[in-house]
Each structure stands twice: as structure tokens, then as C-alpha cells.
Scaffold this motif. Structure first.
Motif, PDB file in Angstrom:
ATOM      1  N   SER A  96      37.031  31.647  44.848  1.00  0.00           N
ATOM      2  CA  SER A  96      36.628  32.031  46.206  1.00  0.00           C
ATOM      3  C   SER A  96      35.128  31.980  46.435  1.00  0.00           C
TER       4      SER A  96
ATOM      5  N   SER B  26      35.898  27.928  47.632  1.00  0.00           N
ATOM      6  CA  SER B  26      36.429  28.278  48.951  1.00  0.00           C
ATOM      7  C   SER B  26      37.357  29.473  48.851  1.00  0.00           C
ATOM      8  N   PRO B  27      37.039  30.541  49.608  1.00  0.00           N
ATOM      9  CA  PRO B  27      37.956  31.697  49.624  1.00  0.00           C
ATOM     10  C   PRO B  27      39.276  31.358  50.311  1.00  0.00           C
ATOM     11  N   GLY B  28      39.230  30.412  51.256  1.00  0.00           N
ATOM     12  CA  GLY B  28      40.405  30.107  52.067  1.00  0.00           C
ATOM     13  C   GLY B  28      41.529  29.454  51.291  1.00  0.00           C
TER      14      GLY B  28
END
Lengths: 397, 397
Positions: B238, B242-244
Motif C-alpha cells: 500500500s 498502491s493502497p487501492g
């Protein structure tokens, strides 16, 4: 290492052990509970994921709200409205990591150790285990070919005062059964009369073969006064679009939804925004109706083929209601003509003949029916279904 | 509706309430806990997701193993080996839906109501709430500029016999502190001596600005006899990618990992295979080293700028250790010159001046330090940092 006592209540399922045998070459599997990956709309999802990263890459890749990605919540609310749920807006649902997480959040939010939960006997195996992990005592309500027997359900509600009732009213797993309209109304009336929450799990409702099923309990609750306050609805894109996205949702009364959201915050913060943005783009592109029409046609053919083959090859040694949708046949070995009536034993013999299915007993929280079995027609082609049923007949002979 | 008693132990955080104020136009935010979305390698992730759907669309969109998508587990094991964890193979870790889920699974697997868990004071807020939902009594071990005070930690272990100890040894949230090598060894020795599990949460370890930090507890455990059996390690993409995606992982002794996997089966079945396949393609493409070099440089500049501005603008009214990595400054209002020493009051005044940060008190499970505050430099540019700190000085004046 000392583990938590709650783990003593569950076990890795017998079904998981069976699945390890499926790698055997040449085996025809009716054992799965998943959709056919050959039917995934890969092109549509590729374009949807491309758009998700082209239009709002920052949002698609960043942390998001625990409640879900707003454009997806809007699409899901519209999806439900198109299926007859009139009073729903995006704030009335949260996105979950598959509908399995919706069940987990309901357990976490509602179940104190010792609480009773009523489920169908048989029901989805992971539900039973999920609720037991929170300490629930799971009670089975009997079903017949039309789903849960509402008369018995009311008796059990009165007897056990459950925290909630969990039903898969439409093409249930494993039952394949379709709860009729009149029974649906009566379930909602029971919810109001006994002030008890009904959890409707609906992953299969869009997979009907001919006529559309009656409205979901959620949709119907709008015409049964007071019942909307007692319905929680779990939806999923897994069976109709792609399980790998892990996009499900929970629609529920606001007080419950707020608490489930708080629990989700500490479970996984939020569902993958990348998967959510992809799903939102897919729904927005308007491809879902064609996708649904396609999967309904293919699964319908497979279900008809399996039904005919079972009647032809196994005759009166097996009894079942022809499913009108979903992914499953739920059948019972009758023992007619002195044939085997134990489904676990048949499952073992069937592996030897090169066909796999799941015996029905593990799907019962209590009082297992050892003659029951579940057959999925979802992932086998028509010729494989014919051949697999012939093997099944040999195993039974 | 009656909710489960476990909900009485937690609350939606004060921080969440603060975040609602951040929409105010023109506000400069040091309040977030997330990476800068402007630094996401969108092009690399676009190509990775394209490959995931081109090479194995069926696998990327289908149900997957609860343990995780094998190609990703292999990449993550290699990622850990490159960071000094010699004895790790893909079967030694499971993929989780963000590392938040790893924490949730540890709670579910290990915590009985009334069990003690020791955390750092201060620590990650969602951890405290996550463990409390399973009934844990959360005890704080004090920290200083070099992380947890190991002498006090041992006293607390002896006093409380905790189920486990939870630490963020490397650039902790909110402390920003780096646990030194000698203390790391002592923590591992404590684990062995007292037969107590240590949970190492390591989302920030790759975000160092100059020299690499000491090896993770997991890596170091290989040189402290017996300690590997007492380490569970939570990793995450994350903060670095990318945290998404919601891709984290849990590496742990096999007995614990098996039980966490069973719990995960009933929590969300598995993490999005689409997100996992995308992450696997990204790691396989070899882009991570350049991505890490880039984010280290940018965050390093921002941290230096913030440190200089704080010293210049606030002088002796604020005390802090300059972070060597991560996303956060952890500071204390000294009250020097009669200035404000209450961080909550300062947070309110700061909003009025157009700058936001998070007061430190909520990060303490017990004995909150009301003079503490957390400032993130992750999402503001250099000029914004300068201006934001000036506003902070005005709020303090």
C-alpha cells in the motif's frame, strides 16, 4: 502457541479435502461452486479496467472510503432498482470484499457467543462456519423443493429467538430451490411479527433460465409494511461477472449498515478500489444485460442436459427438483432397486469412475441428510455432462 | 436491533471526524496517513493489469486459493528474500486484503476475550480497535526516539503475559521511530525467553531516505536462535505501490498461518485475484526498484523540508526526532515560552488557519499524551509544507 477458543467451533471442510482429488487427470467435475471462467467477459473487463486507470488513476489506486467507491455504489443502487428495489440509493449499501465479507461483517456486528442463528438445512457451508466463528449456535430450518418451509421456520423462531435468519431464497446453494412468492411474503411478515432480522443472500438471482424469479425479499419488502427495517441483503458480482474482482455488497437498515461499516474499517479498511473502479466502469458501459443473457442461456442448456441425463441414466435411484436457475442440482439417493443410498460412499466410488460431486451432508448445520448430494452443471460442457452422468450411473450400479 | 457486545469496545475514531473537515477549500493537510497518489506508477500498473488479463484471464478473474495467487506468493517471497529474509518460500506467507486484514486475522485466530496484547504507545489506531473487537485488553509499552523501550517491554510481558506483542519497528505510525539493531535483537530474545509471539507490522520499511534501516525482525530472526517460531510479519504494497490494490501479506509459523488461512476463508474467501495478478505482473516486470528509488527521494525531500521549517518556525515550542523514513513526524508541544501545549486545541486552531494535522492522544491505547501530534509530509509539495508550517506557527502563537 495458544489459539483462540472460537477456532474450536469450526474445521476446514470435508469439501476442501475432496477438492484436492480433483487434480486427477480426466476427471469430470460436478463438484465446484464457481462459474465457468470461459464465460467471463474478458474483453469488457479489460476495457473497464483500462478506463478505470485512464479516467481517475489516483482514485482507483488510492485508499478509499470504507463504505465503497461512490461511482460503484451508484451503479449498484441502479442495478438493484432495475430489479425492482424502488427505495434504494447509494448510501443504502456498502461495498464488501465479496459477499462472503458481508456475512462476516453481519457475524461480527450481530453475533454474541451463544446467540442462535437460523439457516436453511441445507445451506452454504462457509456461512455456517463464518457464523460459528463468532460463537453462533446455528439452527437448521427444513426446506422442500420450494425452499424453506415457512411453517417450520416460524416454530423455530418462537422456540429459539434467533439473532437473525439467513436465507438464500433464489436458486440456493446447495438446494437450487426457488422460494415462491407467497412464501416470500410470509417470511417478511414473520420478520415484522417477530421483530427478527432476515439476511437475504442473493448471488444467484440473476441466473434464471426461463421466467425471472419472484422479486427478492428486499424488493418485496416495500409492499409488506414494516418489513424493510428487518431485511439485510447480500449481493455479489461473483457468479454473474467475475469472482476474482471480489466485489459484493450489503444493503441494510442504516443503523446496521453504520456498524457493519465500522467493523469493515478494522477488517480490511475497504475493498480494492481498483477492482471497484473496474466494476463501476463495467456496469456503466451497459454490458451487463448482454452478459447475463449469455450466461443464462449457457447455464440453462447445461441444467436441462443434466436433468435429462440424470433421469435417463439413474432413473428412480435419484430424486430431484429440476432447478430453474443458479448453478446446482440438489438430489437425493432413493435406494430404489437396492442401490446405494449413501452419498459419501457414492462420492468415493465416483472418483474411481472419473466423476466428482459433493455429498450433501456437510451442508447441514444439524441433522445431515446422508442421502443428499450436490451436482454443479456450471463448468462442464454438454458432452462432459452426458459422460459424467454415465460415470455416475456406473458408480451407483 | 441488538448488536454484539464486542461493538461496545470500539468507536469510530476522533480522527475520522477530523477528516470530515479536510474538504474545506485551501486547507493544507498534514493529517493523512496515505501515500501521494501523484507518485503512483500508473503506467506500470496499467501494463501489469493488461498483462494479467492477457496471459491468464481465467485465473485472474476466477475464484482463487484462500492462501493467495501462487505467482504473487512467489514474487512476494522473492521480495522478502531480497530484503534479507533468507528462509522464506511462497508457502511461508499468505496474501491478505491489505495488511489491515492480516491484523484482523491475527485477532480472530489468537485473541480470546480478556486476553492481553501489548502495543507501542503510541501505535496505529486501527490496530487498537481491531484487536479490541476480538475482546483484547490492549496495553501500551512506552517508546522513545528509537522506538519501543525494551526494558519496559520485558516488565510488561512479565506482568501481563500477553497473547502477543504488536510492533511497527521501522518508521512506525505515528511515531516515525526506527528501532535500532540492538533493540531488535533484544526483542527477539524476549520473544524466545518468554515464548511470546511478536507481530511485526512493516508497511514503511522500504521508505527510507538515506541509509537502509536495520533488517526486519523477520530477517534478523534467522540469527537469533529459536526466534523465527515467534515472529509473524505483516507486509503491504500500500505505501510503496498502491493502497487501492489492497494487497498485503502475512508471513508466520506454519501452524499459525494455517489457522489464519482458515479464518480468511470465512472472512472474504480470498483477496481479489485480479488485484493479485496485477501486483504479480508488476513485481515480475522488475519496476519496483525504480519506483522505490523515486518515492524515497521525494518523501526524503519533503521530510527534510518539514523538519527545517518546523525548527525555524516553531523553535523550542515543538520537539521531535527527525524521521529517517516513512511518512510521519511525531512531535510534542513543549509549552516553551508559555505557548499552547494541548495538541487537540492546536488542531482546532490550525483548521482555522488553514492547516490540518492529527493530535496524538488517540494513538495511545492507554495514558494518552495530550501534547503529542502527528504530521504527515507525504502528500504536500515543498511549498505547501513551508506554508503549512507557517500557518501552524500562527495557530500556536
Amino acid at each position: 502457541m495458544n489459539f483462540a477458543a472460537r477456532l474450536d467451533k469450526v474445521e476446514t471442510s470435508a469439501i476442501r479435502e475432496l477438492f484436492k482429488l480433483l487434480g486427477k487427470p480426466g476427471i469430470i467435475s460436478f463438484a465446484g461452486g464457481f462459474p465457468d471462467s470461459a464465460m467471463f467477459d474478458v474483453e469488457g473487463l479489460r476495457e473497464a479496467s483500462r478506463l478505470a486507470l485512464a479516467e481517475q488513476p489516483g482514485a482507483a489506486l488510492q485508499y478509499g472510503a470504507t463504505e465503497g467507491y461512490d461511482p460503484l455504489r451508484a451503479e449498484l443502487a441502479a442495478f438493484l432498482r432495475a430489479k425492482g428495489v424502488e427505495r434504494i440509493d447509494p448510501s443504502g449499501l456498502i461495498v464488501t470484499t465479496g459477499s462472503q465479507q458481508a456475512l462476516d461483517l453481519l457475524g461480527k456486528t450481530l453475533v454474541d457467543p451463544g446467540d442462535k442463528v437460523i439457516v436453511e438445512g441445507p445451506t452454504f457451508l462457509a456461512t455456517i462456519q463464518c457464523f460459528r466463528l463468532y460463537g453462533a449456535e446455528v439452527i437448521s430450518a427444513p426446506i422442500d423443493g420450494e425452499g424453506v418451509r415457512v411453517d417450520r421456520l416460524e416454530e423455530l423462531i418462537v422456540q429459539h429467538r434467533p439473532k437473525f435468519i439467513y436465507l438464500i431464497p433464489t436458486f440456493g446453494n446447495p438446494s437450487g430451490a426457488l422460494l415462491g412468492l407467497e412464501r416470500r411474503r410470509r417470511v417478511l411478515e414473520l420478520a415484522v411479527r417477530h421483530q427478527v432480522l432476515v439476511v437475504e443472500d442473493d448471488p444467484y438471482g440473476d441466473l434464471y433460465f426461463d421466467a425471472a424469479p419472484p422479486p427478492s425479499l428486499l424488493a418485496l419488502s416495500e409492499s409488506v409494511p414494516g418489513s424493510r427495517d428487518w431485511i439485510a441483503y447480500c449481493g455479489s458480482l461473483s457468479k454473474v461477472l467475475s469472482p476474482g474482482l471480489r466485489v459484493g455488497w450489503l444493503a441494510a437498515p442504516s443503523e446496521l449498515l453504520a456498524r457493519a461499516t465500522m467493523c469493515k474499517q478494522f477488517s480490511d479498511a475497504h475493498t480494492s478500489t481498483f477492482a471497484q473502479a473496474t466494476a463501476a466502469q463495467y456496469l456503466k458501459a451497459g454490458r451487463m444485460p448482454a452478459t447475463l443473457a449469455h450466461v443464462r442461456e449457457i447455464y440453462g442448456q447445461r441444467a436441462r442436459t443434466m436433468g435429462e441425463a440424470l433421469r435417463r441414466e439413474l432413473g428412480d435411484a435419484i430424486a430431484f427438483t429440476q432447478p430453474q436457475g443458479g448453478l446446482f442440482f440438489w438430489a437425493r439417493l432413493t435406494g430404489a432397486g437396492g442401490k446405494l443410498a449413501d452419498a459419501s460412499e457414492l462420492a468415493r466410488r465416483a472418483i474411481g469412475e472419473g466423476v466428482a460431486f459433493v455429498p450433501g451432508a456437510p451442508f447441514f448445520a444439524t441433522e445431515p441428510d446422508t442421502s443428499a448430494l450436490r451436482l454443479s452443471f456450471a463448468t462442464a460442457g454438454l458432452e462432459q455432462i452426458e459422460e459424467g452422468v454415465k460415470r455416475l450411473a456406473r458408480a451407483l450400479a
